[in-house]
Design a protein around this motif. Structure first.
Motif: not given
Length: 377
Positions: A162-168
């Motif tokens: 839950p504490n991992v994301a993706v963004a440009p």
């Protein structure tokens, strides 16, 4: 509040931009980082302080000895006691093929014992070579405050957390307005150069030598075509420490020997100042990008760009952001013709607006940490 930001500060334009961007994004905060005195001259941000470190044979021996004895070095001691520790950069998870713990992994493991306010911003992941390596990082990412990757491929490895994301990419969110206003575009093509020996790490390997020979001659031949079509050519070294300048000079020698009539229209530029480098890039009418962040800068300045990809990190981001980007894998660089790179498109404005907006989410976990700090005051 003590905030330490760690990264690859080796006078590499792409990584230097990361540090510039985080300082500009949070002018009210003071950041500290570890850097050699020589490389610190690249930065003029007023909210940035330095812990000066040495990178010589003795320091490497001492760090290795400390690691073998389990003794924390300066970085571990400082980061463990800080209010927050940020690792900011792209290819910061380059794992060992033999599966052994790297110096970077030792540092991360030791810091996390004492400081859970640990952030990963702007990176890609891998490749990894064993289940043990994957398990280590799955556990590591689950325990830090947050990590944001820059490509879907990396994110998918840890998307269950839950504490991992993706963004440009972080640099896609950079404010470039002042550079766009300074100069009009000129009939200038910038080639970002890499040293194939360094990038492929096989300096005595025949296949590496052959690739280097093909790559260098291809760049020289394309430069000749561009000059004869009325362009000025810049052989742009993003990172002297990784051999870019050496490779640019080797290409220049090929040009002098094979195309002496164009030499006055070809220049070698070596990145030393982020401001000067951005100003030069902003004036280009085309970019032939081998460096990852040469592609990113071509996108945000909306300069027609052709990509020579030496790594999956490049093609993964192309797939995520703009699959229509023209590119070739470096192994097939000999197939590139002048016609291939003559008529190019730039990143469309609606896509640029979207990725610039979403790139701010690279900082989402650090922003959440700052909000919590305000609430707890």
């Amino acid at each position: 509040m003590e905030i330490i930001v760690d990264g690859y500060w080796q006078n590499n334009l792409g990584d230097d931009l990361f540090l510039k961007i985080i300082c500009e994004k949070y002018p009210q905060l003071m950041f500290e980082t570890f850097i050699t005195k020589k490389n610190s001259h690249s930065f003029s941000e007023k909210n940035l302080d330095f812990f000066y470190i040495k990178k010589n044979l003795l320091s490497r021996i001492m760090n290795k000895l400390f690691r073998e004895l389990g003794i924390p070095n300066l970085k571990i001691r400082k980061a463990s006691a800080a209010d927050a520790f940020i690792q900011l950069g792209g290819s910061i998870f380059m794992l060992s093929k033999n599966g052994k713990e790297t110096a970077g992994e030792f540092v991360r493991r030791k810091i996390l014992i004492h400081n859970p306010n640990f952030f990963i911003i702007g990176s890609n992941f891998g490749p990894y070579y064993s289940d043990k390596q994957f398990d280590f990082y799955h556990k590591f990412f689950s325990r830090i405050f947050g990590a944001c990757f820059r490509d879907t491929h990396s994110y998918n490895f840890f998307s269950d957390l839950p504490n991992v994301a993706v963004a440009p990419d972080v640099v896609l969110g950079m404010n470039i307005q002042k550079y766009k206003n300074e100069k009009k575009k000129e009939k200038r093509v910038i080639f970002s150069i890499v040293d194939c020996d360094f990038k492929f790490n096989f300096p005595s390997n025949k296949s590496s030598f052959d690739l280097k020979n093909v790559y260098n001659h291809k760049i020289a031949n394309l430069a000749d075509k561009f000059v004869k079509d009325g362009y000025e050519v810049v052989l742009f070294s993003f990172c002297e420490a990784e051999g870019d300048l050496r490779a640019a000079k080797e290409i220049m020698k090929i040009i002098i020997d094979s195309h002496p009539e164009i030499t006055e229209r070809v220049k070698v530029y070596n990145h030393k100042s982020t401001e000067n480098s951005l100003r030069l890039i902003s004036t280009a009418s085309k970019i032939i990008a081998t460096r990852f962040h040469a592609m990113i800068l071509g996108w945000i300045f909306q300069i027609p760009t052709f990509v020579i990809s030496y790594s999956r990190k490049t093609t993964d981001v192309i797939k995520d952001v703009w699959p229509e980007q023209n590119y070739v894998d470096i192994e097939h660089v000999d197939d590139v013709t002048y016609q291939t790179v003559e008529d190019l498109n730039f990143l469309p404005s609606p896509i640029l607006t979207d990725v610039k907006s979403r790139s701010k989410f690279q900082f989402q976990y650090f922003d959440k940490f700052l909000e919590n700090m305000v609430k707890n005051e």
